[in-house]
Design an enzyme around this catalytic site. Structure first.
Site: not given
Ligand code: NAD
Length: 313
Positions: A263, A268, A287
């Site tokens: 996504d 982008e 996205h």
């Molecule tokens: P979050 O902060 O709740 O969770 C992120 C998790 O990743 C945490 O548990 C953290 O410990 C873990 N993490 C950090 N570094 C890591 C590593 N090196 N290896 C493995 N795990 C690791 O965030 P979330 O709400 O779950 O969102 C995650 C990501 O999704 C965001 O940072 C963003 O980039 C992406 N996102 C994309 C969209 C979209 O529209 N496609 C929307 C929201 C978020």
């Protein structure tokens, strides 16, 4: 001169009637992004260089030079979760507060990750395109039931994917080095992986839910794609930069893995000649993870309230 707030996300407009009264009753003037797209660094400086105390920001760039140029900026409210477009060290140095809209879009993104998993497992976009071209042929897919789903990152979104995967009868492997002991591991169908290599080797589906950091940039690289099973499918709803796209192209073109559905992309929108877009075993959506009525409504309200709270502190 009155205090101003810049609001950059395009989708904010859909529910702005919920947030604008809250902002205006605190005496702030609102500056909207009228470009119809993500703002450039210079556009942000032009709009927020003077008098703007707060920004509600989407994926528009806020590197050091922009933060330094926005000289009245006190707080940034992320309209979402990924903070990779903001220079966090510079923000700290300049005493600019930051918060993100936690818990607003995790269900929407998780549902898209599951949708992409099924789309790839059953070749849905490919077969639909073939039918529209007049071909009534079939491509054999696979069930997700009983398969192993590897989650890289198990925060708010990863956990929602995990719940749904268990409901589908999948086994789940989790790699998240920052997670403490957690009750999810009491479930016999959930196991912790001690390395990304192990997760890649064991999983039938690999889904990325970690933030973009220096540690996660290219976390899926040539060597890890080679560890994956030939039938494996990669799902990326996190950030494009988590995957080495040249290595992914080679792995998909050589059928080293079965498919990838994303996504997000490193640039982008991607270049129209982007080679990955020419592959049938690659799906890219624009996205749209958090782009649902429900998530947008929550993001508008929570990001506005977060900003007002930070500015009042
Ligand atoms: P979050 O902060 O709740 O969770 C992120 C998790 O990743 C945490 O548990 C953290 O410990 C873990 N993490 C950090 N570094 C890591 C590593 N090196 N290896 C493995 N795990 C690791 O965030 P979330 O709400 O779950 O969102 C995650 C990501 O999704 C965001 O940072 C963003 O980039 C992406 N996102 C994309 C969209 C979209 O529209 N496609 C929307 C929201 C978020």
């Amino acid at each position: 001169m009155g205090k101003k707030i810049l609001i950059t996300p395009r989708s904010f407009g859909a529910y702005k009637h919920l947030a604008y009264p809250l902002i205006e009753e605190q005496g702030y003037e609102i500056i909207e992004n009228t470009s119809g797209r993500t703002l450039t660094e210079d556009e942000i400086i032009n709009l927020a260089g003077s008098g703007v105390v707060g920004i509600i920001v989407g994926i528009d760039p806020l590197p050091a030079r922009v933060l330094e140029a926005c000289r009245d900026l006190k707080a940034i409210s992320k309209y979402g979760m990924g903070l990779d477009n903001i220079d966090l060290d510079k923000a700290k140095e300049l005493n600019i507060k930051i918060d993100r809209a936690a818990g607003t879009n995790n269900i929407s993104v998780a549902e898209l990750a599951i949708a992409l998993m099924f789309s790839m497992a059953r070749h849905v976009p490919y077969v639909s395109n073939r039918v529209k071209e007049g071909c009534w042929d079939r491509v054999m897919g696979c069930e997700v039931f009983g398969k192993k789903l590897g989650l890289v990152g198990c925060g708010l979104i990863g956990r929602e994917v995990l719940k749904r995967a268990l409901g589908l009868g999948m086994k789940v492997l989790v790699y998240d080095p920052y997670m403490k002991d957690d009750e999810i591991f009491n479930n016999p169908d959930v196991d912790r992986c001690s390395s990304v290599d192990e997760l890649c080797r064991e999983s039938d589906f690999v889904s990325l839910h970690a933030p973009l950091t220096e540690e996660t940039r290219n976390i899926i690289n040539k060597q890890r794609l080679e560890l994956m099973k030939p039938a494996a499918i990669l799902i990326n709803t996190s950030r494009g930069e988590l995957v080495d796209e040249d290595a992914l192209y080679q792995a998909l073109a050589d059928k080293k893995i079965r498919g990838a559905a994303q996504d997000v992309f490193s640039t982008e929108p991607p270049d129209k000649d982007e080679k990955l877009l020419k592959l049938d075993n690659f799906i890219l959506t624009s996205h749209i993870g958090a782009y649902t009525r429900e998530a947008v409504e929550r993001m508008v309200l929570v990001s506005a309230k977060n900003l007002l709270r930070m500015l009042a502190e």
